[in-house]
Enzyme design. Structure first.
Site, PDB file in Angstrom:
ATOM      1  N   GLU A  97       0.816  -1.225   0.000  1.00  0.00           N
ATOM      2  CA  GLU A  97       0.000   0.000   0.000  1.00  0.00           C
ATOM      3  C   GLU A  97       0.846   1.270   0.000  1.00  0.00           C
ATOM      4  O   GLU A  97       1.257   1.746   1.057  1.00  0.00           O
ATOM      5  CB  GLU A  97      -0.932   0.017   1.231  1.00  0.00           C
TER       6      GLU A  97
ATOM      7  N   LYS B  70      -2.403  -1.906  -3.280  1.00  0.00           N
ATOM      8  CA  LYS B  70      -3.456  -1.042  -2.711  1.00  0.00           C
ATOM      9  C   LYS B  70      -3.023   0.410  -2.873  1.00  0.00           C
ATOM     10  O   LYS B  70      -2.405   0.983  -1.977  1.00  0.00           O
ATOM     11  CB  LYS B  70      -3.671  -1.399  -1.236  1.00  0.00           C
TER      12      LYS B  70
HETATM   13  P1  13P Z   1      -9.098   4.480   3.891  1.00  0.00           P
HETATM   14  O1  13P Z   1      -9.962   3.799   2.846  1.00  0.00           O
HETATM   15  O2  13P Z   1      -9.904   5.148   4.970  1.00  0.00           O
HETATM   16  O3  13P Z   1      -8.050   5.351   3.278  1.00  0.00           O
HETATM   17  O4  13P Z   1      -8.351   3.322   4.662  1.00  0.00           O
HETATM   18  C1  13P Z   1      -7.710   2.358   3.942  1.00  0.00           C
HETATM   19  C2  13P Z   1      -6.509   1.920   4.664  1.00  0.00           C
HETATM   20  O5  13P Z   1      -6.334   0.757   4.914  1.00  0.00           O
HETATM   21  C3  13P Z   1      -5.514   2.932   5.060  1.00  0.00           C
HETATM   22  O6  13P Z   1      -4.346   2.299   5.424  1.00  0.00           O
END
Ligand code: 13P
Length: 339
Positions: A176, A218
């Site tokens: 991510e 992600k």
């Molecule tokens: P958000 O969709 O609120 O951005 O959260 C996703 C997430 O896992 C952030 O690390």
């Protein structure tokens, strides 16, 4: 090892389904609860995450859930461990394994995510509680000069090392890299930063021999800064996001599950839908939303046991609409329906 990773990828990447990010750290869940005037006690956190996972039919639209460490050892009201409950709903349990971000030394404005030390041993423990995938979040602040080259390289290296350690333990890594929405930068600047970040992330993943077939990405979508004067339509967000992804994400990656990053629930759904209306892509395009799935749930719940059903209805509604968006079948009119 490969078959275990493949089975987890197959379970996570399913048509019409996405991932619920319910892995808020202690300070973050306290902030979310404060918005509904609720104290962040262990019991309130347990009750809330239990509410999410006992939502009837949630497995129709959710293929996975990301937990915070504490939740792995918590139980539902009837004593069933929450990871087991998730699995019984057909929702694969996963775990946030990074230890949060700190300032990157000597790089003012940049941040770096920590948590690599002892990660393999921690993963072995999480697996015993049912976790089959993991998540590590790197964040990039955006300005005319940020993120620095050092931050782009250091975060890519950490993400790749994390992903390699996960795969060595037969845990599917969700990688991510979040380019933050905060600021007044243009959409073009967001695109430029996102492209540089993803290029470096995949360079590092390949350097560390991560099997791209056995990971999920992600990312954030390409959007103008939150305070930029001109906001973008779903069609514009979709086109700009897809251009960057096609330039940077190898076709071997099975799935891309976006974060919501401060978009409203309806925006996040409309943008995902617009992405999926642009035709077939090498990877599935779905969601791994935190706030965009949970904000309406918290609003409906208000920390009150009597509000359980409306809160679960709110989760199921957002999950269903995002499930539709992941197939390019969402219509704004669906927002009007009560559930
Ligand atoms: P958000 O969709 O609120 O951005 O959260 C996703 C997430 O896992 C952030 O690390």
């Amino acid at each position: 090892m490969t078959t275990e990773l493949q089975a987890t990828v197959d379970a996570l990447v399913q048509k019409g389904k996405g991932i619920l990010a319910a892995d808020e750290s202690g300070p973050t869940i306290a902030k979310r609860f404060k918005a509904i005037a609720l104290d962040s006690t262990e019991e309130n956190r347990r009750a809330y995450r239990s509410l999410l996972l006992t939502t009837p039919q949630a497995g129709r639209y959710l293929s996975g859930v990301i937990f915070y460490e504490e939740t792995l050892t918590q139980n539902a009201d009837d004593g069933e461990p929450l990871p087991q409950l998730a699995a019984r709903q057909g929702i694969v349990p996963g775990i946030k394994v990074d230890a949060g971000k700190i300032p990157l030394a000597l790089s003012p404005g940049d941040e770096i995510t920590q948590g690599l030390d002892g990660l393999a041993e921690r993963l072995q423990g999480y697996k015993q509680h049912g976790a089959r995938f993991a998540k590590w979040r790197a964040v990039y602040n955006v300005s005319a000069t940020l993120p620095s080259r050092a931050a782009v390289e250091a975060n890519a290296e950490a993400l790749a090392r994390y992903a390699a350690i996960c795969q060595a333990e037969s845990v599917v890594p969700i990688v991510e890299p979040e380019v933050l929405i905060d600021g007044d930068h243009t959409m073009a600047r967001c695109a430029e930063v996102t492209q540089a970040v993803l290029q470096e992330v995949f360079r590092a993943l390949q350097r560390h021999r991560v099997a791209l077939e056995h990971m999920l990405l992600k990312p954030s979508m390409v959007v103008p800064g939150k305070t930029h004067a001109q906001q973008a339509s779903p069609a514009e967000v979709a086109a700009a996001t897809l251009r960057v992804l096609r330039r940077t994400v190898p076709a071997a990656v099975p799935g891309i599950n976006f974060l919501s990053g401060g978009q409203s629930p309806a925006e996040a759904t409309a943008n995902l839908d617009a992405l999926n209306r642009l035709g077939a892509q090498p990877w599935s395009l779905s969601f791994s939303y935190g706030r965009a799935l949970q904000d309406p749930v918290l609003q409906a719940w208000q920390g009150k046991a009597a509000q359980l059903r409306p809160a679960q209805d709110a989760l199921l509604k957002r999950a269903r609409l995002n499930g539709a968006a992941s197939e390019g079948k969402y219509e704004a009119a669906m927002e009007a329906a009560s559930t």
